[in-house]
Design an enzyme around this catalytic site. Sequence first.
Site, PDB file in Angstrom:
ATOM      1  N   CYS A 163     -11.860 -18.403 -35.054  1.00 28.67           N
ATOM      2  CA  CYS A 163     -12.684 -17.941 -33.918  1.00 28.67           C
ATOM      3  C   CYS A 163     -12.777 -16.410 -33.924  1.00 28.67           C
ATOM      4  O   CYS A 163     -11.807 -15.715 -33.594  1.00 28.67           O
ATOM      5  CB  CYS A 163     -12.057 -18.472 -32.624  1.00 28.67           C
ATOM      6  SG  CYS A 163     -12.597 -17.649 -31.125  1.00 28.67           S
TER       7      CYS A 163
ATOM      8  N   CYS B  29     -11.997 -14.542 -30.713  1.00 26.22           N
ATOM      9  CA  CYS B  29     -10.553 -14.550 -30.427  1.00 26.22           C
ATOM     10  C   CYS B  29      -9.858 -13.421 -31.190  1.00 26.22           C
ATOM     11  O   CYS B  29      -9.020 -12.705 -30.643  1.00 26.22           O
ATOM     12  CB  CYS B  29      -9.917 -15.878 -30.860  1.00 26.22           C
ATOM     13  SG  CYS B  29     -10.642 -17.334 -30.089  1.00 26.22           S
TER      14      CYS B  29
END
Lengths: 103, 302
Positions: free
Chosen positions: A31, A34
């Site tokens: 991700c 993230c």
Amino acid sequence: MNVMEVNFENFDTEVLASDKPVIADFYADWCGPCRMMRPALDQIAAERSDVKVVAVNVDDEEELAEKYGISSIPCVIAFKGGQETDRSVGLVPKDRILALVGG
Amino acid sequence: MYDMIIIGAGPAGMTAAIYARRAEKSVLVLEARSYGGQIVSTPDIENYPAAPHISGFDLAVKMYEQATALGAEFKFERAVSIKDGETKTVITSGGSYEAHAVIVAVGSENRRLGIEGEEELIGRGISYCATCDGAFFRKKDVAVVGGGNTALEDALYLADLANTVYLIHRREGFRADESTVARLRERENVKFVLNSRVTKLIAEGSLKAVEVTDNDGSKTLLEVKGLFAAIGRIPENKDFGDVIDLDEGGYIRAGENCHTNAAGIFAAGDNRTKELRQLVTAAADGAVAATEAIKYIAELKQ
């Protein structure tokens, strides 16, 4: 302090039973947002002794992701006294993360 | 006072910063969120020359490191307005900054469905990125809204993970490529809900179902845990519409030379009127806008 990786086994003791407010970052390695947000969490962990910062890898910890109804990451959940008090979804700056535990 | 203020640290803005710094102009880059822009959510970019496989995150970090190593200054503040004049002032969430020239490279964001409760359910069932969030809906029922390539590709992607995928589209026909439509029609777990729109979100902490209304007015309830909206993107220019011309879609009216109607204000990347919105064309815009801004500053100083 550094950001502490937590899992299903120690989540209750490290997060729910923590005497300090906890910021829990639900993330995954794939991700991008993230990864983009991680430096802010590292800074909070280093700068704030009154807040505990933990990270939950949702690929490894599916039970925790399911339990907390994670359906999009990054998702940051604030816990106080074992209860969820607030959460934020998506890439947000450091001040927005801190606002989850009252700034 | 800077030579140039660049609003937005996506590929367009960061490329502009690289070009401006190589021409030894002082540069402030303002970014509301985090550098990288839309590419950060793309796990694998395969169409950027010389980088056959690179994650959007890695590419963003490389651009940022290149721009900062050259001396570009970044501030993570949201630009809320531009004051035009011979000196431009950019007002942000944290202060105000002056420059000779401004490049607007703010990009675009996902178009919302505009249904009550939508914002609160983002991350609790509502998503705008199937490849980002699809994995959380394994073996669950989900719906996709839209009729373009993104919507149909999202539905194909989700069909491999989810139990049933409903594709909700307000018309009978699709804008997507016929081959993509054909591939989707072969999937047994994809159900087409056409001539219909989502009219209500039913939630209890997280999304439980959506109400769909067809063109005749009859309503159906679809029990889905996830709703993926793929109905396009909208440029984030609205705060600057008082000083620069926008088209009906909200894009900054600017040609290939990136000039707006306001002298010294340039537009670069996805928020400009253009044919193809891609990483490589955003980077190209950054180079053009910075070069035009450098020329403008030189003329100003004469």
